[in-house]
Each structure stands twice: as C-alpha cells, then as structure tokens.
Design an enzyme around this catalytic site. Structure first.
Site, PDB file in Angstrom:
ATOM      1  N   SER A   1     -50.104  54.315  -9.801  1.00 17.25           N
ATOM      2  CA  SER A   1     -49.017  53.377  -9.482  1.00 17.25           C
ATOM      3  C   SER A   1     -49.598  52.217  -8.688  1.00 17.25           C
ATOM      4  CB  SER A   1     -47.962  54.091  -8.627  1.00 17.25           C
ATOM      5  OG  SER A   1     -47.084  53.151  -8.037  1.00 17.25           O
TER       6      SER A   1
ATOM      7  N   TYR B   1     -45.440  59.633  -1.844  1.00 13.61           N
ATOM      8  CA  TYR B   1     -45.747  59.131  -3.189  1.00 13.61           C
ATOM      9  C   TYR B   1     -47.040  58.320  -3.163  1.00 13.61           C
ATOM     10  CZ  TYR B   1     -45.000  56.784  -7.697  1.00 13.61           C
ATOM     11  OH  TYR B   1     -45.137  56.313  -8.985  1.00 13.61           O
TER      12      TYR B   1
HETATM   13  N1  NAD Z   1     -41.129  53.962 -13.379  1.00 16.62           N
HETATM   14  C1  NAD Z   1     -41.887  53.306 -12.518  1.00 16.62           C
HETATM   15  O1  NAD Z   1     -41.494  52.258 -11.963  1.00 16.62           O
HETATM   16  C2  NAD Z   1     -43.285  53.791 -12.199  1.00 16.62           C
HETATM   17  C3  NAD Z   1     -44.131  52.938 -11.502  1.00 16.62           C
HETATM   18  C4  NAD Z   1     -45.417  53.335 -11.218  1.00 16.62           C
HETATM   19  C5  NAD Z   1     -45.860  54.573 -11.631  1.00 16.62           C
HETATM   20  N2  NAD Z   1     -45.017  55.402 -12.291  1.00 16.62           N
HETATM   21  C6  NAD Z   1     -45.540  56.709 -12.708  1.00 16.62           C
HETATM   22  O2  NAD Z   1     -45.431  56.844 -14.099  1.00 16.62           O
HETATM   23  C7  NAD Z   1     -45.340  58.230 -14.440  1.00 16.62           C
HETATM   24  C8  NAD Z   1     -44.190  58.432 -15.432  1.00 16.62           C
HETATM   25  O3  NAD Z   1     -42.987  58.139 -14.776  1.00 16.62           O
HETATM   26  P1  NAD Z   1     -41.688  57.553 -15.528  1.00 16.62           P
HETATM   27  O4  NAD Z   1     -41.515  56.173 -15.044  1.00 16.62           O
HETATM   28  O5  NAD Z   1     -41.760  57.816 -16.978  1.00 16.62           O
HETATM   29  O6  NAD Z   1     -40.577  58.461 -14.795  1.00 16.62           O
HETATM   30  P2  NAD Z   1     -39.586  59.591 -15.333  1.00 16.62           P
HETATM   31  O7  NAD Z   1     -38.985  60.182 -14.109  1.00 16.62           O
HETATM   32  O8  NAD Z   1     -38.720  59.029 -16.369  1.00 16.62           O
HETATM   33  O9  NAD Z   1     -40.562  60.656 -16.034  1.00 16.62           O
HETATM   34  C9  NAD Z   1     -41.359  61.537 -15.311  1.00 16.62           C
HETATM   35  C10 NAD Z   1     -41.335  62.879 -16.009  1.00 16.62           C
HETATM   36  O10 NAD Z   1     -42.203  63.775 -15.281  1.00 16.62           O
HETATM   37  C11 NAD Z   1     -41.571  65.046 -15.255  1.00 16.62           C
HETATM   38  N3  NAD Z   1     -42.099  65.861 -14.167  1.00 16.62           N
HETATM   39  C12 NAD Z   1     -41.867  65.714 -12.838  1.00 16.62           C
HETATM   40  N4  NAD Z   1     -42.490  66.678 -12.165  1.00 16.62           N
HETATM   41  C13 NAD Z   1     -43.154  67.438 -13.067  1.00 16.62           C
HETATM   42  C14 NAD Z   1     -43.978  68.582 -12.976  1.00 16.62           C
HETATM   43  N5  NAD Z   1     -44.264  69.131 -11.795  1.00 16.62           N
HETATM   44  N6  NAD Z   1     -44.499  69.108 -14.113  1.00 16.62           N
HETATM   45  C15 NAD Z   1     -44.192  68.567 -15.312  1.00 16.62           C
HETATM   46  N7  NAD Z   1     -43.403  67.489 -15.460  1.00 16.62           N
HETATM   47  C16 NAD Z   1     -42.883  66.941 -14.351  1.00 16.62           C
HETATM   48  C17 NAD Z   1     -40.096  64.726 -15.081  1.00 16.62           C
HETATM   49  O11 NAD Z   1     -39.275  65.832 -15.423  1.00 16.62           O
HETATM   50  C18 NAD Z   1     -39.939  63.534 -16.014  1.00 16.62           C
HETATM   51  O12 NAD Z   1     -39.577  63.930 -17.310  1.00 16.62           O
HETATM   52  C19 NAD Z   1     -45.158  58.982 -13.123  1.00 16.62           C
HETATM   53  O13 NAD Z   1     -46.387  59.562 -12.735  1.00 16.62           O
HETATM   54  C20 NAD Z   1     -44.789  57.884 -12.148  1.00 16.62           C
HETATM   55  O14 NAD Z   1     -45.156  58.189 -10.820  1.00 16.62           O
HETATM   56  C21 NAD Z   1     -43.741  55.046 -12.596  1.00 16.62           C
END
Ligand code: NAD
Length: 243
Positions: A137, A150
C-alpha cells in the site's frame, strides 16, 4: 503483453475487490486460477468463472492450511507459476488504542500470511520458476494518523519482498511489490464517513480513486514475462498521490 497461457495462479483474498479483478484478467490471459479467501463468496465467483477456476476457504495466516491450497492447485491444474499475496484487512486505530491482538492480526495476515504463501509454493515453483506479487500500500511509503497497524504491517510486507527477492532469485522466482493508493473496492468504502472519502479523493492529482482493474493490469505485467528483469522492485499505482 506476453499471455499467461497454461500458467496457474494462486490469488489470496480473491473473493472480491482487486483479487477478483486479477482472477478475471488472468483467466482472460489464459491462466487457471485458485482463489482463496476467508469470505466464502469466492465459491460463487469461481463457479461463474468456469473450469479454469477453483476456490478454497482459507485464512492466509493459517500456515498448515496452505498445504491444502497447494494441493488443490496441483491436483486441479498440475503446477503453480504465480502467487498474488493480496488478502488484507484495514482499520483505524491510533497508537495509544491499538491492542496487541489487533496489531498481531495485521502482521499475521499481511506479513506472516505472505511469507507462508511463498514457503508453500516454493517446491512447485522451483520446478519451472515463478512470479510472486505482494500487494502492499502507499501507506508503506510514509506515515499516516491512526493507521499504525495497517501501515507498519504493509511496510514489513515491502521488506519481505526485498529480502525474499535475494533468496528466490537462484530458483528463477521473481517477487515484486505493488503499492496501490486509494482503490475503489469494499475496503476503501469501509473508511468512515463520506467527508473523509471525499477529502482523500480530492488529494489525488487525478481527482479519482483507482479501480480494481487498474491494479490487476499492473499485477499482470509483474507476473508475465514482460517484467522478466524485475525482482525486488516496487510499483506505486496511486493516480499521482505520491508524485
Ligand atoms: N482498496 C484500497 O484502497 C487499497 C489501497 C492500498 C492497498 N490495498 C490492499 O489491496 C489488497 C486487496 O484489497 P481490496 O482493495 O481488494 O479490498 P477488499 O476488502 O475488497 O478485499 C480483500 C479481501 O481479502 C480477504 N481477506 C481478509 N483477510 C483475509 C485472510 N486472513 N485470509 C484470506 N483472505 C482474507 C477479504 O475477505 C476480502 O475478500 C489488500 O491487501 C489491501 O490492503 C487496498
């Protein structure tokens, strides 16, 4: 972009958001995909995606459970070429309030879960090489208020990529980090209050959040032969926020 024809990818957190977008794109590029998630919605997604998709309920922090993920990929599709360590959680806890349990959970998912995944796929990837992507991130580029759990865990994930790159290179396994900015997924919408979301959007030079497909395309680049000379590297995908 070289295709992923015949390749097999494991994508954690694949039930929705960026993981689901990566599954759709990798499939369209010829790969087979094993999706894992705590959230069982991925089962319906895999069904919709068809023969070249499978789903397993799994917590990435469950080290023993990784054996089943690998076994599923190998028995269904015969090999493992790609691992996307995408699963993640978020939350807002100031440093004087975050509990040891909550801090541990961030580390267990973002750092230990990614490490267990790499260790689990190693024997299979050693046969023909492979590519791993850690999804960190832009919270791992600087500090932010109330985001210590985080943010620190995502900084550690960045570090994991760099250290793993050295240990994996002799096996022909590349590993790189994506640092997304605000991406319009269910996670982003957990941020409390529309005002906060508006302020975050306005701070982006492009004046919009990214969409999951924009991260999926960068992931595709990093797992394809188009990035064959990249390992231990980081790509910031944030609409110019950190420019
Ligand atoms: N959306 C944003 O703005 C953003 C920004 C920077 C980084 N990220 C990162 O991108 C990645 C994907 O996030 P996203 O935006 O698709 O969010 P999201 O919440 O839509 O998807 C994340 C998925 O991870 C799953 N998950 C959570 N804990 C878990 C575990 N212990 N084991 C297996 N699955 C698990 C959740 O159930 C969910 O389906 C994450 O690592 C997040 O930190 C997201």
């Amino acid at each position: 972009m070289p295709s992923l024809d015949g390749k097999v990818a494991i994508i954690t957190g694949g039930s929705r958001g960026q993981g689901a977008a990566e599954a759709r794109l990798f499939l369209a590029e010829g790969a087979s995909v094993v999706l894992t998630d705590l959230n069982p919605d991925g089962a319906a997604l895999a069904e919709e995606l068809g023969e070249r998709a499978a789903f397993l309920t799994h917590d990435v922090a469950d080290r023993a459970g990784w054996a089943k993920v690998v076994e599923t990929a190998e028995s269904r599709f015969g090999r493992i070429d790609i691992l996307i360590n995408n699963a993640g959680i978020t939350g807002y806890e100031p440093i004087d309030q975050i509990t040891p349990e909550r801090m541990q959970r961030y580390m267990d998912i973002h750092v230990h879960g990614a490490l267990y995944g790499i260790q689990a796929v190693l024997p299979a990837m050693r046969r023909q090489g492979g590519a791993v992507v850690n999804v960190a991130s832009t919270a791992a580029l600087r500090g932010y208020p109330t985001y210590v759990g985080y943010g620190v865990s995502k900084w550690a994930m960045r570090g994991l990529t760099r250290y793993a790159a050295h240990d994996l290179v002799a096996d022909g396994i590349r590993i790189n980090t994506i640092l997304p900015g605000g991406i319009d997924t269910p996670m982003l919408n957990q941020a409390e209050g529309a005002a906060l979301i508006d302020a975050a959007r306005n701070a982006v030079p492009m004046k919009r959040f990214g969409i999951a497909e924009e991260i999926a395309r960068v992931a595709l680049f990093l797992v394809s032969d188009a990035s064959s000379y990249m390992t231990g590297a980081e790509l910031v995908v944030d609409g110019g926020l950190n420019a």
